[in-house]
Structure formats: C-alpha cells, structure tokens
Design a protein around this motif. Structure first.
Motif, short mmCIF file in Angstrom:
data_model
loop_
_atom_site.label_atom_id
_atom_site.label_comp_id
_atom_site.label_asym_id
_atom_site.label_seq_id
_atom_site.Cartn_x
_atom_site.Cartn_y
_atom_site.Cartn_z
N VAL A 48 0.84 -1.20 0.00
CA VAL A 48 0.00 0.00 0.00
C VAL A 48 0.87 1.25 0.00
O VAL A 48 0.62 2.19 -0.76
N ARG A 49 1.88 1.25 0.83
CA ARG A 49 2.76 2.41 0.88
C ARG A 49 3.46 2.63 -0.46
O ARG A 49 3.60 3.78 -0.93
N ALA A 50 3.90 1.54 -1.10
CA ALA A 50 4.55 1.66 -2.41
C ALA A 50 3.58 2.19 -3.45
O ALA A 50 3.94 3.03 -4.28
N ALA A 51 2.33 1.69 -3.44
CA ALA A 51 1.34 2.15 -4.40
C ALA A 51 1.02 3.63 -4.19
O ALA A 51 0.86 4.39 -5.16
N ARG A 52 0.92 4.04 -2.95
CA ARG A 52 0.63 5.46 -2.67
C ARG A 52 1.78 6.36 -3.11
O ARG A 52 1.54 7.47 -3.60
#
Length: 237
Positions: A73-77
């Motif tokens: 999720v952090r990478a996608a954000r």
C-alpha cells in the motif's frame, strides 16, 4: 502476505520475466468496455504496488486501489499520490463507493483459502459495482492446468542491482504451496537472501462460475489470457 523485502523488487522481477502490466490493463479494458461501453470508474482489488493501477489510471476517469499488504500500500501510494489506495481484505472490505469495474489481477483471487472465502470475495466485488458493472478476475491455475512440482528461476539486473528468484510449487490438497527464494545484491549493500511462502487455492472453473452466480453476477470465461490462466468477466444486473 507480501512483505517489505519483496515489495522493493516485486515489479522489477516480474517485468523482467516478461509481464507487461500496461498491455494487460489495455486488453482487459477493451473487453470490459464491450460489456460496459461507458465504464468510467474502476477499483483494483489486491492492487499490490499499483503496477496495473497506474495504467488503469490513464484509461478511466476515476480509479482506486485496495491491498492487504501495508508495505505494498505504501509503495502504491508513493507511485500514485493522486489515487486513493485503501488497506483492506478482498474477502471483507467495505468502501463507501461503487464502481463501473472491479478488477482482481495476477491470480490474487487464489488467496481465498476455500470456497466460502471465494464466495465472500465475489460478493464483496458485487456490492461495490454499479448496476451493469463488470467484475474482471484473473484466476489462479485450475487443478487440471496446474503443474505440480514446477520450478522456475530468473535473474535480472537493473540500476546496479541484481535480483535472482527461484521458486518451487507443489500441490497441497485443494491448494498449492509456492516457496520462493530471492537473492538481491548491489555494490553498496552486498548480497542478501530472503524467502516468501504462499498457499494459493486451486479452484476449478465451475467453482469460480458458481461463486460468480451466487454473487448475482452473470459470468463469462475467456481462455488463453494471462499466462494461459484465462479471465472471468462477471456482469452485474
């Protein structure tokens, strides 16, 4: 669940193995729009690092993602700062929004551990569709197409970093267990090794189709796509 080590190299290793996220997104969008020509919004469930989502963002007016792994999720954000990416479980999520299209790519549906969870997952997809919306699901292997004992190995180098991936997959009852070993090396950090283990269900085509219909979705199966796993399209009334 995918951890921080894998998140860092996930897209690099799969793109080096020939996965074309952009081509898959465009091909799926074309098929969806044959059923729903005016589709403008999309939710990508189990979106990972957003590799498909970044291409969907150029094809739809509004896109969002959902992912259980917080490192992903952090990478996608980071990759898509203007796109809402939610932390959530595909089996139980509830967002205050509906979409023309709900996608689940790269065999992620196989992380439903049994038929009850498969039904719950597709019911969650259906709850988030607008009338006439489409659920597009890239399945994991069927029992009859799965290669028991399959071993694969890949090495790639990019931007001064070399990544090696070796996997072994074996049948475990109604599922498979895939153990994956990674070695990552660069000039500054040296070499490090880590492993990931995944249990992925081997649902049959009829099992998928039953779950789509139980969720109130008409269903069509298109063979040959996505490394020959195929594609399911579910149409909401």
């Amino acid at each position: 669940m995918y951890g921080a080590d894998l998140t860092e190299i996930h897209d690099l290793i799969h793109e080096s193995r020939g996965k074309d996220y952009g081509a898959e997104a465009r091909e799926l969008t074309g098929r969806v729009r044959r059923l729903r020509p005016d589709a403008r919004s999309l939710l990508d469930v189990a979106c990972g690092t957003g590799a498909h989502l970044r291409h969907f963002a150029g094809l739809f007016d509004r896109v969002e993602g959902l992912e259980l792994s917080e490192p992903m999720v952090r990478a996608a954000r980071r990759a898509l700062p203007d796109v809402p990416v939610h932390v959530g479980d595909m089996r139980t999520f509830g967002l205050d929004a509906r979409f023309d299209v709900v996608t689940c790519m790269f065999g992620s549906i196989g992380y439903a551990t049994d038929e009850a969870e498969l039904h719950a997952t597709l019911a969650a997809f259906a709850r988030h569709l607008n009338p006439g919306g489409v659920a597009a699901v890239d399945p994991w292997w069927f029992p009859e197409t799965y290669l028991d004992g399959h071993v694969s190995a890949d090495v790639t180098t990019a931007a001064g970093r070399t990544v090696a991936r070796v996997s072994h997959s074996a049948r475990e009852g109604p599922a498979c267990r895939m153990d994956v070993h990674y070695v990552v090396a660069d000039a500054h950090a040296g070499a490090r090794h880590f492993t990931e283990s995944h249990r992925i269900s081997l649902f049959g085509r009829a099992t998928y189709e039953t779950a789509f219909r139980a969720a109130g979705l008409g269903v069509e199966y298109i063979p040959g796509l996505h490394s020959r796993r195929g594609l399911f399209l579910g149409l909401a009334p």
